[in-house]
Design a protein around this motif. Structure first.
Motif, PDB file in Angstrom:
ATOM      1  N   PHE A 123       0.817  -1.227   0.000  1.00 28.46           N
ATOM      2  CA  PHE A 123       0.000   0.000   0.000  1.00 28.46           C
ATOM      3  C   PHE A 123       0.846   1.271   0.000  1.00 28.46           C
ATOM      4  O   PHE A 123       0.307   2.376  -0.079  1.00 28.46           O
ATOM      5  CB  PHE A 123      -0.986  -0.007   1.173  1.00 28.46           C
ATOM      6  CG  PHE A 123      -2.139  -0.960   0.943  1.00 28.46           C
ATOM      7  CD1 PHE A 123      -3.215  -0.594   0.144  1.00 28.46           C
ATOM      8  CD2 PHE A 123      -2.125  -2.229   1.492  1.00 28.46           C
ATOM      9  CE1 PHE A 123      -4.261  -1.475  -0.102  1.00 28.46           C
ATOM     10  CE2 PHE A 123      -3.165  -3.123   1.251  1.00 28.46           C
ATOM     11  CZ  PHE A 123      -4.228  -2.746   0.454  1.00 28.46           C
ATOM     12  N   ASP A 152      -1.816   4.533  -5.648  1.00 30.07           N
ATOM     13  CA  ASP A 152      -3.063   3.986  -6.229  1.00 30.07           C
ATOM     14  C   ASP A 152      -3.361   2.546  -5.827  1.00 30.07           C
ATOM     15  O   ASP A 152      -4.351   1.969  -6.302  1.00 30.07           O
ATOM     16  CB  ASP A 152      -3.060   4.063  -7.761  1.00 30.07           C
ATOM     17  CG  ASP A 152      -3.394   5.456  -8.293  1.00 30.07           C
ATOM     18  OD1 ASP A 152      -3.584   6.372  -7.469  1.00 30.07           O
ATOM     19  OD2 ASP A 152      -3.459   5.619  -9.527  1.00 30.07           O
ATOM     20  N   ASP A 181      -4.485   1.348  -3.047  1.00 29.14           N
ATOM     21  CA  ASP A 181      -5.781   1.290  -2.357  1.00 29.14           C
ATOM     22  C   ASP A 181      -6.934   1.327  -3.361  1.00 29.14           C
ATOM     23  O   ASP A 181      -7.924   0.606  -3.225  1.00 29.14           O
ATOM     24  CB  ASP A 181      -5.903   2.433  -1.341  1.00 29.14           C
ATOM     25  CG  ASP A 181      -5.618   3.804  -1.945  1.00 29.14           C
ATOM     26  OD1 ASP A 181      -5.001   3.874  -3.038  1.00 29.14           O
ATOM     27  OD2 ASP A 181      -5.987   4.814  -1.325  1.00 29.14           O
ATOM     28  N   LYS A 182      -6.783   2.146  -4.415  1.00 25.74           N
ATOM     29  CA  LYS A 182      -7.838   2.258  -5.435  1.00 25.74           C
ATOM     30  C   LYS A 182      -7.973   0.950  -6.222  1.00 25.74           C
ATOM     31  O   LYS A 182      -9.080   0.516  -6.540  1.00 25.74           O
ATOM     32  CB  LYS A 182      -7.517   3.400  -6.406  1.00 25.74           C
ATOM     33  CG  LYS A 182      -7.534   4.779  -5.757  1.00 25.74           C
ATOM     34  CD  LYS A 182      -7.092   5.830  -6.771  1.00 25.74           C
ATOM     35  CE  LYS A 182      -6.974   7.213  -6.112  1.00 25.74           C
ATOM     36  NZ  LYS A 182      -6.403   8.206  -7.036  1.00 25.74           N
ATOM     37  N   SER A 231      -9.655  -1.723  -3.981  1.00 22.84           N
ATOM     38  CA  SER A 231     -11.070  -1.384  -3.815  1.00 22.84           C
ATOM     39  C   SER A 231     -11.876  -1.722  -5.073  1.00 22.84           C
ATOM     40  O   SER A 231     -12.970  -2.289  -4.996  1.00 22.84           O
ATOM     41  CB  SER A 231     -11.191   0.114  -3.490  1.00 22.84           C
ATOM     42  OG  SER A 231     -12.540   0.497  -3.474  1.00 22.84           O
ATOM     43  N   ALA A 244      -1.410  -7.150  -1.800  1.00 24.31           N
ATOM     44  CA  ALA A 244      -2.313  -6.184  -1.169  1.00 24.31           C
ATOM     45  C   ALA A 244      -3.705  -6.793  -0.968  1.00 24.31           C
ATOM     46  O   ALA A 244      -4.338  -6.591   0.083  1.00 24.31           O
ATOM     47  CB  ALA A 244      -2.402  -4.924  -2.036  1.00 24.31           C
ATOM     48  N   VAL A 258      -5.422  -7.259   2.815  1.00 24.17           N
ATOM     49  CA  VAL A 258      -6.737  -6.722   3.216  1.00 24.17           C
ATOM     50  C   VAL A 258      -7.559  -7.813   3.910  1.00 24.17           C
ATOM     51  O   VAL A 258      -8.363  -7.533   4.794  1.00 24.17           O
ATOM     52  CB  VAL A 258      -7.477  -6.161   1.974  1.00 24.17           C
ATOM     53  CG1 VAL A 258      -8.962  -6.001   2.232  1.00 24.17           C
ATOM     54  CG2 VAL A 258      -6.877  -4.831   1.566  1.00 24.17           C
TER      55      VAL A 258
END
Length: 564
Positions: free
Chosen positions: A57, A61, A63-64, A67, A205, A209
């Motif tokens: 992270f 970007d 995280d984007k 998501s 990533a 999560v």
């Protein structure tokens, strides 16, 4: 051939490190030359750990991207995993698609056709996605310059996540997420990942999560190590960790497809060099000769019988590739001689029927004869396409930027690039490229260099010395196998030329006033036999490896060059 001896690092630092680690001073010197000057750095170097991988992270970007993928799962969207047709691209697609399919069923894969679509994201693939109700494309090892194509996809309601490692242009694509550690605004601590490495950070990533550790992803690291080796990225930092564990997977529990590729190799332990020269060319051959999807299918196949059938097909593609690159190399060398271009600072050759799949290999072959920046062109539809290769120390990407008035499209790295241009621009480009290189390259860069880490006396080559040296692996850019120089060597009388055409040099050497004798082999050094005759003294530049013969194993010098 010019020999360059690396500077000797600070003796206080090397002496302190040698004492702390209880190692010979020459080993400490090699470590400090590589930036490993403390006990903790040495521990990380000799004991690569998954714990040393950075938090994914930290990449801009990330995280984007996570998501958007999780949203796609929730909404039951169709996802397309897209990648280039080379080793980095096909391993990336195999990695990402197999990971996603282990969690979610609505995943398809796409590799562009090298001939019909060319490099990178294509309009055809976007239309394919639109026709198949795909609303998310994850592009790997490409996409950073696909500004217009990603804008086109957006108009059709298709989102993009770009996972690339090539240099961006002045503008970034309008994607949901652009993962590229070479982005100027990305503060990720390591920017030398290959495309498959960036893809790995994305699945790391996704696991993170869910609260899962990175070790759950170890089975994917055979793919990452293969891409690292094939794409010639530095084997430092994170790449060293990923390559180290990836080689362990290749040697202990490789995926079915890789197992099928290596089943006939008579070696107990494969190194990164074996990955580069045995596994990678075969994976590449699919995209060069037929279609890159054959490689992805092999790398994701779990049935052993099917995998062996696929591997046999790829073996035949590779045999065809070898025949083609030999033939085209001969034709290209003849063209250089015919046009009397031997004295130029560049090699630029073109023939419209040369096979597009092997022109990159041919460019590398030409550098073996004429050591200078090289481009090999062929026809690709309405345009001409080329592969560029460079010599050590010269940035061919920057040289191509200076010729951009003649080029329609280009991309790549410091030492390797691809481009397309109109046929009417070919002569103008060829002259401009020669002009740019001639005015900017230093003459010394046009002579092949052997970079020597350290001088060494034969007495210093002990089993302990070699045992520690082996732990420097995996070797590659940023951590090349150490090269040594020894002076005042004498052949003990067994020196001779060997091989079908006496191409190679084999001898046993000793040093003046020394009782130590050690075997040496010099591939393609047969023309140097006269330098060791009649007890002449000579110097040798070499690396160390093991010679296995009739059940006996001994350390030998792998000669790179010898001089009077």
């Amino acid at each position: 051939m010019r020999w360059t001896l690396k500077p000797t690092p600070n003796t206080i630092t090397t002496t302190a490190l040698a004492e702390q680690l209880n190692i010979p001073i020459k080993i400490a010197t090699l470590l400090v030359q590589r930036g490993i000057d403390t006990f903790d750095k040495a521990r990380q170097f000799f004991r690569p750990s998954l714990e040393d991988l950075h938090d994914p992270f930290l990449m801009k970007d990330m995280d984007k991207a996570v998501s958007r993928i999780n949203t796609a799962f929730e909404r039951e969207e169709n996802i397309l995993v897209y990648g280039d047709y080379d080793v980095d691209g096909t391993t990336s697609v195999a990695l990402m698609s197999s990971y996603l399919l282990s969690h979610y069923s609505q995943v398809a894969t796409y590799i562009p056709d090298r001939y019909a679509e060319g490099y990178g994201v294509s309009y055809k693939s976007i239309d394919y996605a639109h026709d198949n109700d795909i609303t998310l494309i994850i592009a790997l090892d490409c996409g950073i310059k696909a500004i217009d194509k990603i804008a086109y996809a957006k108009k059709l309601g298709i989102d993009f996540i770009v996972c690339d490692h090539h240099r961006p242009g002045s503008e970034l694509p309008d994607a949901v997420a652009v993962l590229d550690p070479k982005r100027p605004d990305c503060k990720y601590p390591y920017n030398e990942l290959c495309g498959c490495g960036v893809g790995f950070k994305l699945i790391q990533a996704l696991e993170q999560v869910k609260g899962l550790p990175v070790k759950t992803l170890i089975p994917y690291l055979d793919l990452v190590a293969t891409a690292i080796g094939a794409d010639i990225v530095p084997i430092t930092g994170e790449n060293r960790v990923l390559a180290f564990y990836g080689l362990e997977v290749i040697n202990t529990l490789p995926r079915t497809g890789i197992k099928a590729l290596i089943q006939n190799i008579k070696k107990d332990v494969l190194t990164i060099t074996d990955v580069v020269f045995i596994i990678a060319p075969r994976i590449n051959a699919a995209g060069r000769i037929k279609h890159g999807l054959h490689a992805v299918e092999l790398l994701t196949e779990q049935d052993e019988v099917l995998a062996q059938e696929m591997a046999a097909s790829i073996e035949s593609f590779n045999a065809e590739r070898k025949d083609l690159d030999k033939l085209i190399t001969v034709e290209a060398l003849e063209q250089i001689k015919f046009h009397k271009e031997e004295k130029r600072k560049t090699s630029v050759v073109y023939q419209e029927n040369w096979h597009k799949g092997v022109i990159g290999i041919v460019a590398s072959r030409l550098i073996e004869t004429y050591y200078r920046p090289t481009l090999v062109f062929t026809r690709s539809g309405e345009k001409l396409a080329a592969s560029a290769r460079s010599v050590k120390g010269f940035d061919v990407y920057e040289a191509l930027e200076a010729c951009s008035d003649h080029i329609e499209q280009f991309g790549g790295h410091k030492y390797a690039a691809g481009l397309t241009l109109s046929e009417t621009q070919y002569e103008g480009f060829k002259n401009k490229f020669e002009e740019v290189v001639s005015s900017s390259i230093e003459d010394r860069l046009l002579i092949p260099e052997i970079l020597i880490d350290s001088t060494l006396e034969l007495e210093e080559i002990t089993p302990k010395f070699y045992r520690i040296l082996r732990q420097f692996a995996p070797f590659g850019p940023g951590n090349m196998a150490p090269v040594f120089m020894t002076k005042n060597l004498i052949d003990t009388g067994y020196g001779k030329c060997v091989g079908a055409s006496d191409d190679h040099l084999k001898c046993t050497v000793t040093q003046m006033k020394s009782a130590v004798q050690i075997g040496a082999i010099g591939f393609n050094l047969g023309d140097k036999c006269s330098l060791i005759a009649n007890k002449k003294t000579f110097s040798a530049a070499y690396s160390l490896d093991l010679n296995e013969w009739n059940g006996n194993v001994s350390i030998q010098l792998r000669l790179k060059d010898i001089q009077e």
